[in-house]
Write an enzyme that holds these catalytic residues in place. Structure first.
Site, PDB file in Angstrom:
ATOM      1  N   ARG A 208       4.555   3.931   7.039  1.00 34.20           N
ATOM      2  CA  ARG A 208       5.501   2.807   7.081  1.00 34.20           C
ATOM      3  C   ARG A 208       6.509   2.999   8.209  1.00 34.20           C
ATOM      4  O   ARG A 208       6.901   2.040   8.879  1.00 34.20           O
ATOM      5  CB  ARG A 208       6.213   2.676   5.723  1.00 34.20           C
ATOM      6  CG  ARG A 208       5.311   2.120   4.630  1.00 34.20           C
ATOM      7  CD  ARG A 208       6.065   1.828   3.355  1.00 34.20           C
ATOM      8  NE  ARG A 208       6.365   3.010   2.582  1.00 34.20           N
ATOM      9  CZ  ARG A 208       5.586   3.536   1.638  1.00 34.20           C
ATOM     10  NH1 ARG A 208       4.424   2.967   1.366  1.00 34.20           N
ATOM     11  NH2 ARG A 208       5.952   4.605   0.966  1.00 34.20           N
ATOM     12  N   PHE A 225      -4.234  -6.193   1.835  1.00 35.76           N
ATOM     13  CA  PHE A 225      -4.120  -5.276   0.697  1.00 35.76           C
ATOM     14  C   PHE A 225      -2.661  -4.815   0.592  1.00 35.76           C
ATOM     15  O   PHE A 225      -2.366  -3.620   0.535  1.00 35.76           O
ATOM     16  CB  PHE A 225      -5.052  -4.072   0.851  1.00 35.76           C
ATOM     17  CG  PHE A 225      -6.476  -4.430   1.190  1.00 35.76           C
ATOM     18  CD1 PHE A 225      -7.384  -4.779   0.194  1.00 35.76           C
ATOM     19  CD2 PHE A 225      -6.914  -4.428   2.508  1.00 35.76           C
ATOM     20  CE1 PHE A 225      -8.698  -5.105   0.509  1.00 35.76           C
ATOM     21  CE2 PHE A 225      -8.226  -4.760   2.831  1.00 35.76           C
ATOM     22  CZ  PHE A 225      -9.123  -5.100   1.828  1.00 35.76           C
ATOM     23  N   ASP A 247      -2.964  -9.998  -0.971  1.00 35.53           N
ATOM     24  CA  ASP A 247      -3.486  -9.086  -1.981  1.00 35.53           C
ATOM     25  C   ASP A 247      -4.200  -9.911  -3.045  1.00 35.53           C
ATOM     26  O   ASP A 247      -3.852 -11.078  -3.261  1.00 35.53           O
ATOM     27  CB  ASP A 247      -2.371  -8.254  -2.618  1.00 35.53           C
ATOM     28  CG  ASP A 247      -2.895  -6.971  -3.248  1.00 35.53           C
ATOM     29  OD1 ASP A 247      -2.782  -5.900  -2.607  1.00 35.53           O
ATOM     30  OD2 ASP A 247      -3.426  -7.018  -4.369  1.00 35.53           O
ATOM     31  N   ASN A 274      -8.815 -12.816  -1.626  1.00 34.77           N
ATOM     32  CA  ASN A 274      -9.730 -11.740  -1.305  1.00 34.77           C
ATOM     33  C   ASN A 274      -9.631 -11.487   0.203  1.00 34.77           C
ATOM     34  O   ASN A 274      -9.836 -12.404   1.008  1.00 34.77           O
ATOM     35  CB  ASN A 274     -11.161 -12.133  -1.680  1.00 34.77           C
ATOM     36  CG  ASN A 274     -12.190 -11.101  -1.266  1.00 34.77           C
ATOM     37  OD1 ASN A 274     -12.461 -10.914  -0.080  1.00 34.77           O
ATOM     38  ND2 ASN A 274     -12.780 -10.435  -2.248  1.00 34.77           N
ATOM     39  N   ALA A 275      -9.298 -10.283   0.590  1.00 37.83           N
ATOM     40  CA  ALA A 275      -9.006  -9.995   1.995  1.00 37.83           C
ATOM     41  C   ALA A 275     -10.179 -10.304   2.915  1.00 37.83           C
ATOM     42  O   ALA A 275      -9.997 -10.861   4.006  1.00 37.83           O
ATOM     43  CB  ALA A 275      -8.581  -8.531   2.148  1.00 37.83           C
ATOM     44  N   ASP A 295      -4.969  -1.730   4.609  1.00 36.95           N
ATOM     45  CA  ASP A 295      -4.831  -0.526   3.783  1.00 36.95           C
ATOM     46  C   ASP A 295      -5.588  -0.740   2.473  1.00 36.95           C
ATOM     47  O   ASP A 295      -4.990  -0.912   1.405  1.00 36.95           O
ATOM     48  CB  ASP A 295      -3.346  -0.252   3.512  1.00 36.95           C
ATOM     49  CG  ASP A 295      -3.125   1.071   2.783  1.00 36.95           C
ATOM     50  OD1 ASP A 295      -4.045   1.908   2.790  1.00 36.95           O
ATOM     51  OD2 ASP A 295      -2.035   1.252   2.207  1.00 36.95           O
ATOM     52  N   CYS A 335      -8.047   6.046   2.146  1.00 33.75           N
ATOM     53  CA  CYS A 335      -7.410   6.976   1.198  1.00 33.75           C
ATOM     54  C   CYS A 335      -8.439   7.807   0.442  1.00 33.75           C
ATOM     55  O   CYS A 335      -8.174   8.282  -0.660  1.00 33.75           O
ATOM     56  CB  CYS A 335      -6.519   6.216   0.221  1.00 33.75           C
ATOM     57  SG  CYS A 335      -7.377   4.984  -0.775  1.00 33.75           S
TER      58      CYS A 335
END
Length: 391
Positions: A208, A225, A247, A274-275, A295, A335
């Protein structure tokens, strides 16, 4: 204490402080092992290697807590590890009242994750053996941290793999349903029971900060997201003229909107979409952005899911590059431990080839320092990000 011997050659990695023993690496037991038993691990010749706990049904059968013969597993050892973790976090001088205190193997307490939100702590027990020591853990937390309350989150995936179950909820004191934390010059609402992970993505603190440096006044930014708005708020605080935050979770977006109000930030458009589908729509409409940030949740929870995950990351990168201005930035995070930095770079390279975009890497990031990455334990490095300028 149960004595366990490992196959010849296994001792080399354990002597280098790798803390796992896999089921096929074990040659013998001094008696029939029970889940959660404390064990002494020895090499083929009977020489001491370390102390750990065992789950004979799991692929990772033994997790080591100590490599020192005089330091057996005890309440004193657990408390010492919690104290060491707490002192390390204090040394980081983090400009926040929310941080990770225990990062499992990263703090030599495998099977335990603990985050701090102001006066409150949130714990997750992810192995049978650590859960068997929960009273020691809770006592150590109370003695070292002195929180007003402790909330236990359930990691259903880990508990199913390890064969145990706990109930989610407050296990000490009182924990309000919502807490306000600060990070730098921004504040956030955190709903511990309903939030992802333990309530907030603390591991993206450094990322960030990097986004704050990339965004220039007047930028039009896309945050995909977006969860509860951590990146979107930082984009706007950095001077972005407009932020489109997307999101699929209506619940997360409600918290995000309140976070924007809490910080008196406007010009953020929150979209429940939905991205993947939304990016296709943006491209069709000819919309472009100065910065596109993605992300996504973990696409690869195990090694077998890596190929499908890479296809998902590539699709995101292709769609992202379609809507980034020349001179703008594309940012992508993963992640999952199973997705390496090399994986991400290859995906980005393939996406650049498909879209005929020339990219310059201007930065990379990993989880912040309160989520320690221990060199001898590659699995402790899971979060990585790439910041690419479109030339």
């Amino acid at each position: 204490m149960l004595q366990v011997r490992v196959k010849p050659g296994v001792e080399e990695k354990l002597k280098s402080y790798f803390p796992w023993v896999y089921k096929p690496e074990i040659t013998s037991y001094s008696k029939k092992p029970q889940k959660g038993d404390h064990v002494v691990v020895r090499d083929a010749g009977g020489h001491f290697l370390g102390y750990g706990y065992i789950n004979p049904q799991a692929n990772i059968s033994i997790r080591l807590l100590s490599f020192e013969k005089e330091k057996k597993i005890s309440y004193e050892l657990i408390k010492e590890r919690v104290e060491q973790a707490y002192n390390y976090r204090k040394s980081l001088s983090l400009n926040t009242d929310a941080f990770r205190l225990i990062h499992s193997e990263g703090d030599f307490l495998p099977g335990l994750v603990m985050d701090v939100y102001g006066d409150y702590a949130v714990v997750e027990f992810t192995t049978f053996g650590m859960n068997a020591m929960r009273e020691w853990v809770i006592s150590a937390i109370l003695e070292v941290l002195k929180p007003k309350g402790i909330y236990e989150k359930r990691n259903e995936y880990a508990q199913k793999a390890e064969g145990f179950k706990t109930e989610e909820g407050v296990i000490y004191g009182k924990v309000p349903p919502e807490i306000t934390i600060y990070e730098g010059d921004l504040k956030y609402y955190v709903n511990i029971p309903q939030g992802q992970k333990t309530g907030f993505y603390l591991d993206q603190r450094k990322a960030r900060s990097m986004i704050r440096q990339l965004v220039k006044p007047g930028y039009r930014c896309l945050d995909l997201f977006c969860h509860t708005g951590g990146f979107a708020l930082n984009m706007r605080k950095a001077g972005a003229g407009e932020v489109l935050a997307v999101d699929i979770s209506a619940q997360a977006l409600e918290v995000a909107k309140r976070n924007a109000e809490l910080n008196s930030l406007d010009n953020i458009v929150w979209m429940e979409e939905n991205a993947f589908d939304f990016m296709r729509k943006l491209h069709k409409e000819g919309q472009v952005f100065d910065l596109v940030l993605m992300d996504p949740p973990s696409f690869a929870k195990n090694r077998a899911s890596v190929p499908n995950a890479l296809r998902g990351y590539k699709e995101l990168c292709v769609r992202g590059l379609h809507v980034v201005k020349r001179g703008g930035y594309l940012v992508i995070y993963s992640c999952s431990f199973h997705i390496t930095m090399d994986h991400l770079l290859k995906v980005l390279l393939d996406a650049a080839k498909d879209t005929r975009r020339h990219l310059r890497i201007v930065g990379v990031s990993f989880q912040d320092l309160d989520h320690p990455w221990v060199l001898q334990m590659p699995n402790t490095l899971y979060l990585k990000g790439i910041y690419a300028e479109v030339l």
